[in-house]
Design an enzyme around this catalytic site. Sequence first.
Site, short mmCIF file in Angstrom:
data_model
loop_
_atom_site.label_atom_id
_atom_site.label_comp_id
_atom_site.label_asym_id
_atom_site.label_seq_id
_atom_site.Cartn_x
_atom_site.Cartn_y
_atom_site.Cartn_z
N LYS A 1 0.86 -1.18 0.00
CA LYS A 1 0.00 0.00 0.00
C LYS A 1 0.90 1.23 0.00
O LYS A 1 1.62 1.47 0.97
CB LYS A 1 -0.89 -0.04 1.25
CG LYS A 1 -1.74 1.19 1.50
CD LYS A 1 -2.74 0.88 2.61
CE LYS A 1 -3.29 2.12 3.28
NZ LYS A 1 -4.06 2.99 2.40
N THR B 1 -2.34 6.90 0.32
CA THR B 1 -3.55 7.00 1.12
C THR B 1 -4.36 8.16 0.56
O THR B 1 -3.79 9.08 -0.06
CB THR B 1 -3.25 7.21 2.62
OG1 THR B 1 -4.48 7.24 3.35
CG2 THR B 1 -2.47 8.48 2.89
N GLU C 1 -3.44 0.91 -3.49
CA GLU C 1 -4.04 0.68 -2.16
C GLU C 1 -4.12 -0.81 -1.84
O GLU C 1 -4.63 -1.18 -0.79
CB GLU C 1 -5.45 1.26 -2.11
CG GLU C 1 -5.52 2.77 -2.06
CD GLU C 1 -5.51 3.30 -0.63
OE1 GLU C 1 -5.24 2.51 0.30
OE2 GLU C 1 -5.77 4.49 -0.46
C1 LIG Z 1 -7.25 6.82 10.63
C2 LIG Z 1 -7.44 8.13 10.02
O1 LIG Z 1 -7.27 9.12 10.71
N1 LIG Z 1 -7.80 8.26 8.73
C3 LIG Z 1 -7.61 7.33 7.72
C4 LIG Z 1 -8.03 7.68 6.46
C5 LIG Z 1 -7.80 6.82 5.44
N2 LIG Z 1 -7.17 5.64 5.67
C6 LIG Z 1 -6.91 4.73 4.55
O2 LIG Z 1 -6.41 5.42 3.42
C7 LIG Z 1 -6.98 4.87 2.22
C8 LIG Z 1 -7.86 5.80 1.47
O3 LIG Z 1 -8.65 6.55 2.27
C9 LIG Z 1 -7.71 3.69 2.63
O4 LIG Z 1 -6.81 2.64 2.61
C10 LIG Z 1 -8.13 4.12 4.03
O5 LIG Z 1 -8.53 3.11 4.80
C11 LIG Z 1 -6.77 5.28 6.94
O6 LIG Z 1 -6.19 4.20 7.17
N3 LIG Z 1 -6.98 6.15 7.94
#
Ligand SMILES: CC(=O)Nc1ccn([C@@H]2O[C@H](CO)[C@@H](O)[C@H]2O)c(=O)n1
Length: 108
Positions: A25, A28, A78
Amino acid sequence: MTTPIIPTEMTFFARFESDILSGKKTITIRDEAERHYVPGTTVDVSTYEDGRWFCRLEILSVEPIAFSDLNDFHAQQENMTLTELKAVINDIYPGIEKLYVVNYTLVK
Ligand SMILES: CC(=O)Nc1ccn([C@@H]2O[C@H](CO)[C@@H](O)[C@H]2O)c(=O)n1
């Protein structure tokens, strides 16, 4: 216009930790509130759920992306299908069209 403070920390849901550490990955996707990461800087990364530190990432780029323009290449970076990625983003950022792709690399 105020100068945003350069962020030095980032959180991820714990379920993404292994994909980040294995290099599967490499992006983000975040909303307006998290658009201020700066290419060339390093952030300390911890889990959202319990604040456990697990790596440092160097920010490579931050580019705007519309939710409707997300494609298979984003999904591949991702380690998901596009359908999965859109569902995940819809869950975290419901109804948000204006997003940002943050590209990063693991700091050894
Ligand atoms: C924990 C926090 O504050 N916020 C986030 C926001 C996004 N993401 C990940 O980024 C990618 C696209 O959005 C996907 O893989 C999401 O799951 C995350 O892990 N945590």
